[in-house]
Design an enzyme around this catalytic site. Structure first.
Site, short mmCIF file in Angstrom:
data_model
loop_
_atom_site.label_atom_id
_atom_site.label_comp_id
_atom_site.label_asym_id
_atom_site.label_seq_id
_atom_site.Cartn_x
_atom_site.Cartn_y
_atom_site.Cartn_z
N TYR A 1 39.17 28.19 23.18
CA TYR A 1 37.66 28.34 23.76
C TYR A 1 36.77 28.70 22.57
O TYR A 1 37.32 29.74 21.62
CB TYR A 1 37.56 29.43 24.79
CG TYR A 1 35.90 29.49 24.96
CD1 TYR A 1 35.19 28.84 26.13
CD2 TYR A 1 35.34 30.34 24.26
CE1 TYR A 1 34.12 29.05 26.46
CE2 TYR A 1 33.93 30.82 24.62
CZ TYR A 1 33.37 30.08 25.66
OH TYR A 1 31.96 30.41 25.97
N GLU B 1 28.85 25.86 23.83
CA GLU B 1 29.97 26.06 23.80
C GLU B 1 30.87 25.00 23.91
O GLU B 1 30.58 23.98 24.08
CB GLU B 1 30.06 26.45 25.60
CG GLU B 1 31.31 27.33 26.07
CD GLU B 1 31.09 27.40 27.53
OE1 GLU B 1 30.79 28.61 27.74
OE2 GLU B 1 31.29 26.63 28.29
#
Lengths: 395, 291
Positions: free
Chosen positions: A100, A196
């Protein structure tokens, strides 16, 4: 403003962050053509909301025929209220590990936070709640951006919790430096409050690829990025103009109003200042009423804005009375009063209006209202009780 | 006594020739605030409302001895105006502009961290020390010199609280509207210590709202600092649905953070009295003030 996955990926691609090959399709024929060109692809619904996989909005297909069939199905879907207008057809990846990498606004630190975790593919909030030690954070200097050593520190901290990546950590840290710096520059360029990559795929052959993307642009900065808003509108509205948003909220946005719809309520609410309007809703509920909306006319509103606001609120037939709560600071009572009287006369408003008015130019404002036969009050709780009474209690 | 501004404060106004800038400068002058300069790039040498205009903040400070900037310019230019005031060495800036891009404020707050400036706002109603001075939008007639400090995120609820305290006779030392944006120059934890250092402030009213964790951090400060005066708190947005931005850019319940109940619980646990209505705020203040 939340961008769609394909818009985010096009932004990533533009700045040199690797993404899987993909094509946008607005028709089943285009989806079939994409499959013919790319081979095995995932057909992914483009909606500005999560949970599309669970809802059946993603399908992996091997042939153009299958692609056509699945695109027909997905393009007919509505996912949590959002009609699917397009699908993103993209090639699969051989993923060895999911990471991530994200950037988000940290209010407390007054900076963007750069977040890295070796536990990719999950909601980062969930990871933060269950195993916070698996998340590494960095708050780069807003002028300099993330420095290489800072990103390396971040990488080693995040990778320390992923034994499978121990051997590759040096190479990964080096690769993450330019990636994180590029992502940060992109976030700043687009005024993103969320930017993101989740998952950030480490492929079997050792590349880092953005397998999914989320980009949210600060509403206050939309004026600096008109091209994104135009593109998004095209994707969301389609031919029938339905965006999947609450239709009243969509209409209010077109009219330039700060409005939140609370479907089913019977009392329209207008006030100046977000805190005051929030408190107005709280007051109405405390005495047994149900507010229909939040509408903040903001600071310095003129008569025209008040008129537009009243007209907007009354487009919902559930509204059986309106509570206008004004405590003038930058907003002037006389302007608001003129707007109310104009609106009532021009729109032929027949539902009860209760006005609570105090603050700047309140005397003049109250005089204008009284002359027009609207009796203004000065206490908010009293006015709340009055409107609930007039509308007939809970409804 | 008071905090931040008093009768000696010398204000320069950035944006004095705008419609709102002009109106509120007049209101401030009527209140007795010393407005000593206006700054409008390209219009230096002129005069408006009896106040000389300068091209730059630095020049205005050098020529008039201004010590506080009141920034009321459009959102696209506001963060730069704040930085200009900070670079000129002003110790206090009050920015009321609504709608400033948040990353502009990220850069501006980082910039002013290296200067003497304390920034209040943006998107705030300003500061009032009743009977002495006010900077911003707070209506002139609501304040009354007195015993209670007020610090609030919402503008209009700031006025409500001030009016309630004034009408009941308790009055205010200083009222500070810190603003409703996600990135602010000053938050509750920056203002509360100023009240702690002001012997005239006998109690503090804290008005918070949903979104972020400033109220929780305030509760933590109250607990850890041993703040010895009563705190009466009020939180708006208790019936707001999650995920909906309630007007203020900062007022949104997202995920597990920002709910009214979490804030009420944190403040209650820190010993603050949390009121259900503004009327109750005033009543609780009365119960806790020494007779």
């Amino acid at each position: 403003m939340k961008l769609l996955e394909y818009q985010a990926k096009r932004q990533f691609d533009r700045v040199g962050i690797e993404v899987p090959s993909g094509r946008l399709a607005r028709t089943p024929e285009q989806a079939a053509a994409a499959a013919r060109e790319l081979g095995r692809v995932a057909i992914k619904a483009q909606v500005p909301i999560g949970g599309r996989g669970k809802a059946g909005g993603i399908a992996v297909v091997d042939t153009p025929e299958e692609a056509h069939r699945e695109a027909v199905r997905i393009l007919a879907m509505e996912i949590r209220g959002y009609p699917v207008r397009s699908v993103w057809c993209e090639t699969g990846l051989e993923i060895a590990h999911e990471l991530y990498l994200g950037i988000t606004l940290d209010r407390d630190r007054r900076r963007l936070a750069l977040i890295l975790s070796a536990a990719g593919g999950m909601e980062i909030e969930e990871v933060a709640a269950t195993s916070p030690e698996r998340i590494a954070k960095l708050w780069p200097d807003p002028f300099a951006g993330p420095r290489p050593f800072e990103v390396r520190e971040l990488a080693f901290a995040a990778l320390a919790h992923a034994p499978a990546l121990t051997e590759a950590r040096g190479r990964l840290a080096s690769a993450l430096v330019p990636l994180a710096q590029t992502l940060y520059r992109l976030a700043v360029e687009l005024d993103a409050v969320t930017c993101e990559i989740n998952p950030l795929a480490l492929t079997a052959d050792g590349r880092l690829v953005a397998a999914d993307g989320k980009l949210e642009v600060d509403e206050n900065a939309e004026y600096r990025h008109p091209e994104l808003a135009t593109e998004l509108a095209l994707d969301l509205e389609g031919e029938d103009g339905r965006t999947g948003e609450d239709p009243y909220e969509a209409e209010a946005k077109r009219r330039g109003l700060t409005y939140v719809h609370l479907p089913g309520g019977s009392i329209g609410c207008i006030g100046n200042g977000a805190g005051l309007v929030m408190n107005t809703l709280d007051l109405i509920q405390q005495v047994g009423g149900r507010p229909n909306n939040f509408l903040d006319i903001g600071g310095g509103a003129n008569a025209e804005k008040v008129r537009t606001s009243l007209a907007m609120i009354l487009t919902d037939p559930d509204v059986r009375g309106v509570f206008i709560n004004i405590f003038g600071g930058i907003t002037r009572g006389d302007e608001v009063a003129r707007g109310i009287v104009q609106a009532r006369d021009e729109l032929g408003i027949t539902v009860p209006l209760v006005v609570r008015m105090t603050g700047t130019n309140e005397v003049e404002g109250r005089r204008i209202l009284a002359e027009a036969g609207i009796v203004p009050g000065t206490s908010a709780p009293e006015a709340a009780r009055k409107i609930v009474e007039l509308v007939g209690g809970a409804g | 006594m008071a905090i931040l501004i008093d009768v000696s404060t010398r204000v320069l106004v950035q944006g004095i020739t705008g419609r709102e800038g002009g109106f509120h400068t007049q209101q401030m002058q009527a209140y007795g605030t010393q407005v000593v300069a206006g700054v409008v790039p390209g219009r230096g040498g002129g005069e408006t409302l009896g106040v000389p205009i300068f091209d730059t903040v630095a020049e205005a400070v050098a020529r008039t001895g201004a010590d506080t900037a009141f920034t009321i310019v459009p959102p696209a230019f506001a963060a730069d105006a704040v930085m200009e005031a900070a670079a000129a060495g002003l110790p206090l800036g009050i920015c009321v502009t609504e709608g400033i891009p948040v990353l502009d404020m990220v850069r501006a707050t980082a910039f002013i961290a290296g200067t003497p400036m304390r920034l209040i706002g943006p998107n705030c109603p300003g500061v009032m020390t009743p009977g002495q001075a006010k900077i911003g939008f707070i209506p002139n007639h609501v304040g009354r010199p007195g015993r209670v400090g007020v610090v609030a995120r919402s503008g209009t609820l700031t006025y409500e609280v001030i009016q309630g305290l004034s009408e009941s006779g308790y009055g205010e030392t200083t009222a500070v509207g810190i603003g409703g944006d996600p990135v602010l120059g000053s938050t509750f934890v920056d203002i509360l210590p100023l009240f702690a250092d002001d012997p005239a402030t006998e109690a503090v009213v804290l008005v918070g709202e949903i979104g972020g964790s400033d109220e929780e951090r305030a509760a933590e400060w109250i607990r850890s600092s041993g703040f010895d005066r009563p705190v009466i708190a009020f939180i708006s947005g208790r019936t707001a649905p999650p995920g909906k931005r309630m007007g203020h850019a900062g007022a949104i319940i997202s995920g597990s953070t920002g709910s009214a109940q979490g804030k009420i619980d944190a403040l209650t646990a820190a010993g603050a009295a949390v009121a259900d209505t503004i009327e109750e705020v005033v009543r609780l203040v009365g119960e806790r003030l020494a007779p």
